[in-house]
Design an enzyme around this catalytic site. Structure first.
Site, mmCIF file in Angstrom:
data_model
loop_
_atom_site.group_PDB
_atom_site.id
_atom_site.type_symbol
_atom_site.label_atom_id
_atom_site.label_comp_id
_atom_site.label_asym_id
_atom_site.label_seq_id
_atom_site.Cartn_x
_atom_site.Cartn_y
_atom_site.Cartn_z
ATOM 1 N N LYS A 13 0.830 -1.212 0.000
ATOM 2 C CA LYS A 13 0.000 0.000 0.000
ATOM 3 C C LYS A 13 0.863 1.261 0.000
ATOM 4 O O LYS A 13 0.628 2.181 -0.769
ATOM 5 C CB LYS A 13 -0.899 0.060 1.253
ATOM 6 C CG LYS A 13 -1.853 -1.090 1.420
ATOM 7 C CD LYS A 13 -2.755 -0.864 2.628
ATOM 8 C CE LYS A 13 -2.035 -0.847 3.963
ATOM 9 N NZ LYS A 13 -1.445 -2.120 4.368
ATOM 10 N N ARG A 88 -8.913 1.235 9.354
ATOM 11 C CA ARG A 88 -8.522 -0.157 9.585
ATOM 12 C C ARG A 88 -9.633 -0.934 10.291
ATOM 13 O O ARG A 88 -9.482 -2.126 10.541
ATOM 14 C CB ARG A 88 -7.270 -0.185 10.441
ATOM 15 C CG ARG A 88 -6.003 -0.557 9.656
ATOM 16 C CD ARG A 88 -4.914 -0.672 10.655
ATOM 17 N NE ARG A 88 -3.709 -1.289 10.243
ATOM 18 C CZ ARG A 88 -2.677 -0.675 9.678
ATOM 19 N NH1 ARG A 88 -2.763 0.578 9.338
ATOM 20 N NH2 ARG A 88 -1.566 -1.333 9.449
ATOM 21 N N ARG A 123 11.534 -6.058 4.066
ATOM 22 C CA ARG A 123 11.074 -4.671 4.052
ATOM 23 C C ARG A 123 11.917 -3.803 4.984
ATOM 24 O O ARG A 123 12.294 -4.219 6.069
ATOM 25 C CB ARG A 123 9.613 -4.638 4.484
ATOM 26 C CG ARG A 123 9.033 -3.255 4.413
ATOM 27 C CD ARG A 123 7.566 -3.323 4.292
ATOM 28 N NE ARG A 123 6.927 -3.413 5.599
ATOM 29 C CZ ARG A 123 5.664 -3.056 5.789
ATOM 30 N NH1 ARG A 123 4.924 -2.654 4.791
ATOM 31 N NH2 ARG A 123 5.137 -3.168 6.986
ATOM 32 N N ARG A 156 11.531 -2.444 10.653
ATOM 33 C CA ARG A 156 10.590 -2.065 11.711
ATOM 34 C C ARG A 156 10.502 -3.180 12.746
ATOM 35 O O ARG A 156 10.516 -4.355 12.390
ATOM 36 C CB ARG A 156 9.198 -1.835 11.099
ATOM 37 C CG ARG A 156 9.074 -0.516 10.407
ATOM 38 C CD ARG A 156 7.847 -0.427 9.539
ATOM 39 N NE ARG A 156 6.630 -0.945 10.155
ATOM 40 C CZ ARG A 156 5.437 -0.859 9.574
ATOM 41 N NH1 ARG A 156 5.307 -0.301 8.391
ATOM 42 N NH2 ARG A 156 4.376 -1.337 10.178
ATOM 43 N N ARG A 167 -0.170 -9.456 13.129
ATOM 44 C CA ARG A 167 -0.727 -8.336 12.350
ATOM 45 C C ARG A 167 -1.625 -8.857 11.224
ATOM 46 O O ARG A 167 -2.650 -8.244 10.908
ATOM 47 C CB ARG A 167 0.403 -7.477 11.779
ATOM 48 C CG ARG A 167 1.110 -6.697 12.872
ATOM 49 C CD ARG A 167 2.385 -6.058 12.375
ATOM 50 N NE ARG A 167 2.140 -5.046 11.380
ATOM 51 C CZ ARG A 167 3.039 -4.686 10.458
ATOM 52 N NH1 ARG A 167 4.210 -5.288 10.408
ATOM 53 N NH2 ARG A 167 2.756 -3.741 9.610
HETATM 54 P P1 AMP Z 1 1.359 0.447 9.192
HETATM 55 O O1 AMP Z 1 2.596 1.251 8.958
HETATM 56 O O2 AMP Z 1 0.179 0.957 8.402
HETATM 57 O O3 AMP Z 1 1.591 -1.029 8.992
HETATM 58 O O4 AMP Z 1 0.962 0.639 10.732
HETATM 59 C C1 AMP Z 1 1.831 0.242 11.755
HETATM 60 C C2 AMP Z 1 1.076 0.107 13.052
HETATM 61 O O5 AMP Z 1 0.507 1.367 13.414
HETATM 62 C C3 AMP Z 1 -0.092 -0.858 13.020
HETATM 63 O O6 AMP Z 1 0.301 -2.211 13.241
HETATM 64 C C4 AMP Z 1 -0.946 -0.316 14.162
HETATM 65 O O7 AMP Z 1 -0.405 -0.671 15.415
HETATM 66 C C5 AMP Z 1 -0.770 1.184 13.999
HETATM 67 N N1 AMP Z 1 -1.785 1.767 13.100
HETATM 68 C C6 AMP Z 1 -1.582 2.361 11.887
HETATM 69 N N2 AMP Z 1 -2.733 2.790 11.352
HETATM 70 C C7 AMP Z 1 -3.705 2.444 12.231
HETATM 71 C C8 AMP Z 1 -5.124 2.596 12.253
HETATM 72 N N3 AMP Z 1 -5.783 3.174 11.246
HETATM 73 N N4 AMP Z 1 -5.793 2.131 13.341
HETATM 74 C C9 AMP Z 1 -5.151 1.551 14.365
HETATM 75 N N5 AMP Z 1 -3.829 1.357 14.413
HETATM 76 C C10 AMP Z 1 -3.102 1.810 13.353
#
Ligand code: AMP
Length: 210
Positions: A13, A88, A123, A156, A167
């Protein structure tokens, strides 16, 4: 144009959002990047989010919705934006509607779970600007250094194999229902994630413009 990019963690994404936002000249807004920035800066939102993020759990809605609302109110988002990683949950999607945000299209980038785990191990993310890389599919020009800002590129904490599985489970339980939510509104387009980033970009751009 207001777009949402939906998909499992590691589906691409963020990478596709970077491509499409340059093409359409609208910002890509990643709640994950904003939360990592908040954690790095030790803000109250960051302190509250860190534990959930490290475990691969979702951060509570009230924190994420607040951050998102402030971001889309900024000037550069007036002509549109791509949301990467938000909503989400169905309740976050409903919160967007309550804010009066009209979504034009939701692009789901679909990648089978079996492929996700191997992709995630390669990644990398820039500690400085949040740009995303992959040691195989999208390497930095200089090893370990971000092409865009020169900061260090790292794995990360939540991309470690044990967290990735949790996740993925969270994605299927809480985020995947959004596909039906937006399909019922006639807004969902699904793109099959390809091996080559450029191939997925072609499909994604066609889905956005079509
Ligand atoms: P991402 O970089 O999008 O994979 O997000 C990393 C982490 O941030 C996720 O595993 C969640 O812990 C948190 N996170 C990001 N976006 C959201 C969201 N819209 N709602 C809840 N947690 C989020």
């Amino acid at each position: 144009m207001n777009l949402i990019f939906l998909g499992a963690p590691g589906a691409g994404k963020g990478t596709q959002a970077e491509v499409v936002c340059n093409e359409l000249n609208i910002p890509a807004i990643s709640t994950g990047n904003m939360l990592r920035e908040a954690v790095k800066n030790g803000t109250p939102a960051g302190l509250a989010a860190k534990e959930c993020m490290d475990k691969g759990d979702l951060v509570p809605d009230e924190i994420v919705i607040g951050i998102l609302k402030d971001r889309i109110a900024q000037d550069d988002a007036k002509n549109g934006f791509i949301l990467d990683g938000f909503p989400r949950t169905v309740s976050q999607a409903e919160a967007l509607e309550k804010m009066g945000v009209q979504i034009d299209k939701v692009v789901e980038i679909h990648v089978a779970d079996e492929k996700i785990t191997s992709r995630m191990s390669g990644r990398r993310v820039c500690e400085g600007c949040g740009n995303s890389y992959h040691i195989e599919y999208k390497p930095t020009k200089v090893e370990g250094i971000c092409d865009a800002c020169g900061a260090k590129v790292v794995q990360r904490v939540d991309d470690k194999p044990e967290t990735v599985l949790s996740r993925l489970a969270t994605y299927h339980e809480k985020t995947a229902p959004l596909k039906d939510f937006y399909a019922a509104k006639g807004k969902l387009v699904t793109v099959e994630g390809q091996e080559e980033i450029a191939d997925t970009s072609k499909l994604t751009l066609a889905a956005v413009k079509g």
